[in-house]
Design a protein around this motif. Structure first.
Motif, PDB file in Angstrom:
ATOM      1  N   PHE A 146       1.338  23.790  28.785  1.00  0.00           N
ATOM      2  CA  PHE A 146       2.028  25.027  28.412  1.00  0.00           C
ATOM      3  C   PHE A 146       3.215  24.817  27.477  1.00  0.00           C
ATOM      4  CE2 PHE A 146       3.539  23.494  32.522  1.00  0.00           C
ATOM      5  CZ  PHE A 146       4.895  23.336  32.283  1.00  0.00           C
ATOM      6  N   GLY A 147       3.611  23.559  27.237  1.00  0.00           N
ATOM      7  CA  GLY A 147       4.742  23.332  26.346  1.00  0.00           C
ATOM      8  C   GLY A 147       5.363  21.963  26.491  1.00  0.00           C
ATOM      9  N   LEU A 159      12.920  24.144  27.947  1.00  0.00           N
ATOM     10  CA  LEU A 159      11.499  24.304  27.638  1.00  0.00           C
ATOM     11  C   LEU A 159      11.268  24.836  26.230  1.00  0.00           C
ATOM     12  CD1 LEU A 159       8.495  24.386  28.571  1.00  0.00           C
ATOM     13  CD2 LEU A 159       8.932  26.734  29.337  1.00  0.00           C
ATOM     14  N   SER A 161       8.020  26.331  24.681  1.00  0.00           N
ATOM     15  CA  SER A 161       6.660  26.732  25.055  1.00  0.00           C
ATOM     16  C   SER A 161       5.701  26.561  23.883  1.00  0.00           C
ATOM     17  CB  SER A 161       6.637  28.172  25.569  1.00  0.00           C
ATOM     18  OG  SER A 161       7.049  29.061  24.555  1.00  0.00           O
ATOM     19  N   ASP A 163       3.514  28.412  22.487  1.00  0.00           N
ATOM     20  CA  ASP A 163       3.345  29.503  21.526  1.00  0.00           C
ATOM     21  C   ASP A 163       4.493  29.602  20.526  1.00  0.00           C
ATOM     22  OD1 ASP A 163       4.840  30.339  23.866  1.00  0.00           O
ATOM     23  OD2 ASP A 163       4.897  32.321  22.968  1.00  0.00           O
ATOM     24  N   THR A 164       5.574  28.854  20.754  1.00  0.00           N
ATOM     25  CA  THR A 164       6.710  28.890  19.818  1.00  0.00           C
ATOM     26  C   THR A 164       6.751  27.674  18.899  1.00  0.00           C
ATOM     27  OG1 THR A 164       8.244  27.733  21.300  1.00  0.00           O
ATOM     28  CG2 THR A 164       8.062  30.124  21.555  1.00  0.00           C
ATOM     29  N   THR A 198      15.955  28.696  26.598  1.00  0.00           N
ATOM     30  CA  THR A 198      14.599  28.602  26.061  1.00  0.00           C
ATOM     31  C   THR A 198      14.708  28.440  24.553  1.00  0.00           C
ATOM     32  OG1 THR A 198      14.365  31.005  25.912  1.00  0.00           O
ATOM     33  CG2 THR A 198      13.559  29.935  27.918  1.00  0.00           C
ATOM     34  N   SER A 200      12.717  27.828  20.466  1.00  0.00           N
ATOM     35  CA  SER A 200      11.626  28.092  19.538  1.00  0.00           C
ATOM     36  C   SER A 200      11.676  27.051  18.424  1.00  0.00           C
ATOM     37  CB  SER A 200      11.727  29.511  18.963  1.00  0.00           C
ATOM     38  OG  SER A 200      10.572  29.824  18.201  1.00  0.00           O
TER      39      SER A 200
END
Length: 320
Positions: A146-147, A159, A161, A163-164, A198, A200
């Motif tokens: 997942f990351g 984290l 993730s 998708d980023t 979090t 990106s």
């Protein structure tokens, strides 16, 4: 885009491993007097953990000296510390401050260290000041489906993730990174009480237009096959740009495709490709190019102005 002071602040709170071989770190540990001064000033230092004893204390090499991080000082956390969080540090760099130095009858120093205090200082003086949109240094510590978990300073983990990581979709973080790699990240949400944020990454890798400008119609290039759909095959040209080719027999995700660029359509954000050949990837990762690598961004727009679709990221406290 505005400049952030945090890129300067982070020089005191680097991911673990970045300080170890610096002249500053060496000079602070060259003799007993310099260690005492570092203790008095509570300077963050780095050494290598060489042993976890049967009481889960970490033994640390620090130049010509050795120190001990007691088990309850190995990690700053409001939760009970898991044994694996301590054991996994053996053989790796650890950040710490010196909490006590005593000298034995033979002149040998006994040095007590605290990684937890270094991490708390990092959270209080650096991480808590970060705001959405700040660009900082990080280091990949380990990966899951997942990351990635990354060190953003003194071993404080956050984290990133899957998708980023990029606009082009991947099946696992290992398609993009490797453990121990130093990367740049953007703060997505501000720190909670434990210093967790979090993150990106894709916004640093350029807009559609910036990536498309790297290629021209008529060129033949190569990239990994990311997915195979009923209507065609997606081939990644850069982490933030994929093209679509017609299906060709015998192709599977993960292979490296050699492709001819048939057309680049800015309005539709499409790159049409023709597959020339396909081979096993052998662990090849597409080259990552940072279009932004420092400072702060409030808003990032991936899609071109002429496109009907708006793809953007907005970084501000109101969104979280």
């Amino acid at each position: 885009m505005k400049t952030s002071f945090n890129s300067i602040s982070q020089t005191s709170f680097l991911p673990e491993g970045r300080l170890l071989f610096t002249a500053q770190n060496y000079s602070r540990m060259k003799n007993l007097d310099s260690l005492i001064k570092a203790m008095d000033e509570q300077v963050i230092l780095e050494g290598r953990a060489v042993l976890c004893d049967n009481h889960h204390n970490l033994h640390v090499e620090m130049g010509n000296f050795k120190g001990i991080i007691p088990a309850d000082e190995c990690v700053y956390s409001s939760f009970p510390i898991k044994d694996v969080a301590i054991i996994s540090r053996v053989g790796k760099s650890v950040s710490f401050v010196i909490t006590d130095i005593t000298v034995g009858e033979r002149g040998e120093p006994f040095i007590l260290l605290s990684r937890a205090k270094a991490q708390k200082s990092c959270i209080d003086e650096y991480i808590s000041s970060l705001v959405p949109g700040d660009i900082i240094d990080a280091k990949i510590t380990h990966m899951e489906n997942f990351g990635c978990f990354v060190d953003i300073g003194c071993g404080v983990i956050s984290l990133l993730s899957i998708d980023t990581m990029s606009v082009s979709r991947i099946s696992h973080p290992k398609d993009r990174f490797f453990t121990g790699e130093s990367i740049k990240v953007i703060i997505k949400t501000p720190a909670d009480d434990t210093g967790r944020v979090t993150l990106s990454h894709k916004e640093l890798l350029g807009t559609w237009e910036e990536n498309a400008s790297l290629f021209s119609v008529g060129e033949t290039v190569s990239g990994p096959v990311r997915s195979i759909e009923s209507y065609g095959v997606f081939i990644e040209l850069t982490p933030n740009l994929a093209g679509l080719a017609e299906y060709k027999e015998g192709i599977s995700a993960g292979q490296i495709a050699t492709v001819y660029i048939k057309s680049i359509i800015k309005e539709k954000m499409k790159v049409k490709l023709v597959i020339v050949d396909c081979v096993t990837s052998e662990g090849i990762r597409p080259k990552r190019n940072y279009f932004i690598s420092e400072g702060h961004i409030d808003r990032w727009v991936y899609s071109p102005d002429v496109s009907d679709r708006l793809i953007e990221s907005v970084f501000n406290d109101d969104n979280y």
